[in-house]
Design a protein around this motif. Structure first.
Motif, mmCIF file in Angstrom:
data_model
loop_
_atom_site.group_PDB
_atom_site.id
_atom_site.type_symbol
_atom_site.label_atom_id
_atom_site.label_comp_id
_atom_site.label_asym_id
_atom_site.label_seq_id
_atom_site.Cartn_x
_atom_site.Cartn_y
_atom_site.Cartn_z
ATOM 1 N N ALA A 96 64.511 61.598 26.141
ATOM 2 C CA ALA A 96 65.799 61.609 26.844
ATOM 3 C C ALA A 96 66.204 60.185 27.210
ATOM 4 N N ALA A 97 65.246 59.381 27.662
ATOM 5 C CA ALA A 97 65.552 57.992 28.020
ATOM 6 C C ALA A 97 66.000 57.193 26.799
ATOM 7 N N LEU A 98 65.332 57.387 25.670
ATOM 8 C CA LEU A 98 65.727 56.679 24.453
ATOM 9 C C LEU A 98 67.115 57.100 23.987
ATOM 10 N N LEU A 99 67.421 58.396 24.073
ATOM 11 C CA LEU A 99 68.741 58.875 23.658
ATOM 12 C C LEU A 99 69.849 58.297 24.545
ATOM 13 N N ALA A 123 72.874 55.999 23.397
ATOM 14 C CA ALA A 123 74.261 56.384 23.683
ATOM 15 C C ALA A 123 75.055 55.238 24.295
ATOM 16 N N VAL A 124 74.395 54.431 25.126
ATOM 17 C CA VAL A 124 75.089 53.298 25.755
ATOM 18 C C VAL A 124 74.928 52.021 24.926
ATOM 19 N N ARG A 125 74.360 52.163 23.724
ATOM 20 C CA ARG A 125 74.239 51.075 22.756
ATOM 21 C C ARG A 125 73.351 49.920 23.222
ATOM 22 N N VAL A 126 72.351 50.258 24.010
ATOM 23 C CA VAL A 126 71.356 49.247 24.368
ATOM 24 C C VAL A 126 70.398 49.041 23.200
ATOM 25 N N ILE A 127 70.070 50.121 22.505
ATOM 26 C CA ILE A 127 69.214 50.040 21.325
ATOM 27 C C ILE A 127 69.914 50.720 20.154
#
Length: 314
Positions: A52-55, A59-63
């Motif tokens: 969930a944290a990775l998604l 979603a916020v384009r950090v990764i």
């Protein structure tokens, strides 16, 4: 040696040290929740939360995660060994054996990595690396012995623990082999997703069968220590450690990576003493110094411009 290569080596060393510290600190967060729930419930919450944290970060384009047909196959191979086989074997192996037995067997991971690297990558450790790993192994065994030896003599438990060590070693070697197949964040995403799907499904099925799904959903609310443990394990020991170990393996290789693994044991002793107020014996302190000596011997430079690396087998 060119400076870019030197910088990559430095990044790899810092990454593996951070990885082992993150793994070593997990003990302080999980010790108080072992009686709250079963291991698979903790694994399920851990990996689902990490996914969930990775998604959210995606979603916020950090990764950015870029998976293709060409890259997904080797990454799935990594995920099979770590986290799937590793955690399944470790969970059931630790359950069937004593803490000292599991500690002694899991101390064999650096040796397992060296053997796997020799067989699959045709790499052999330098003499100083072999000596350093030997010294570190003595130190890790010393910490276990100093804490007191007990035994259950459970053959299946031993097989599972050795299976866990072998799984970790195969993950490290294949991550080394496929270091250029995908980015480190791609590898981390596939590993976390595999763990979330596998352990999350097992956890939900287990609680559905026992009609305890509402209790499963409320666990972080009813047990704050469980929520804290899940947060650390998901963000620190899963996302953070998985990413950093992939960074390390792609830059220093599996053989040199193995020389630092004893630092997790040293970190566990330190966090137990500082945060859990556990008293360390003289034997444990001496063994901790031996671990540090082993890591130093394995990684000290023979010349200023020649950091130790594994050599190919003839």
């Amino acid at each position: 040696m060119s400076r870019p290569h030197s910088n990559q080596i430095t990044i790899g060393i810092l990454a593996v040290i951070a990885t082992e510290v993150l793994y070593g600190c997990s003990f302080a967060f999980t010790k108080n929740v072992t009686n709250t729930t079963d291991p698979f419930t903790l694994l399920g919450w851990r990996f689902v939360t990490a996914l969930a944290a990775l998604l959210i970060l995606m979603a916020v384009r950090v990764i950015k995660v870029r998976l293709t047909r060409a890259t997904i196959k080797p990454l799935l191979l990594l995920a099979i060994f770590q986290p799937l086989l590793y955690y399944v074997c470790e969970t059931y192996g630790v359950k069937r054996t004593t803490a000292s037995e599991s500690g002694l067997i899991m101390a064999s991971i650096p040796v397992a990595i060296i053997v796997a690297a020799a067989l699959l990558l045709r790499q052999r450790p330098l003499r100083q690396q072999a000596i350093g790993i030997g010294i570190t192994l003595v130190g890790v065994i010393g910490t276990v012995v100093a804490a007191g030896l007990t035994a259950n003599f459970d053959l299946l438990g031993y097989v599972l623990l050795f299976g866990s060590a072998a799984s970790y070693a195969l993950y490290a070697v294949f991550a080394d082999r496929h270091s250029q197949a995908a980015s480190d964040i791609d590898k981390t995403f596939v590993m976390v997703t595999a763990g979330a799907l596998a352990f999350g499904t097992v956890t939900i099925a287990q609680h559905a069968a026992s009609h305890t799904l509402p209790e499963l959903a409320r666990l972080p609310l009813t047990h704050p220590s469980f929520a804290i443990a899940v947060a650390y394990l998901a963000l620190g020991s899963t996302i953070g450690a998985f990413f950093l170990q992939n960074v390390a393996l792609s830059r220093i290789g599996s053989t040199r990576y193995s020389t630092f693994i004893g630092l997790a044991t040293l970190t566990t002793l330190a966090t137990g003493a500082v945060f859990l107020h556990e008293r360390l014996s003289i034997g444990q302190l001496v063994a901790g110094l031996v671990i540090l000596a082993g890591v130093y011997v394995a990684n000290r430079r023979t010349t200023a411009a020649d950091p130790p690396t594994a050599s190919p087998l003839p």
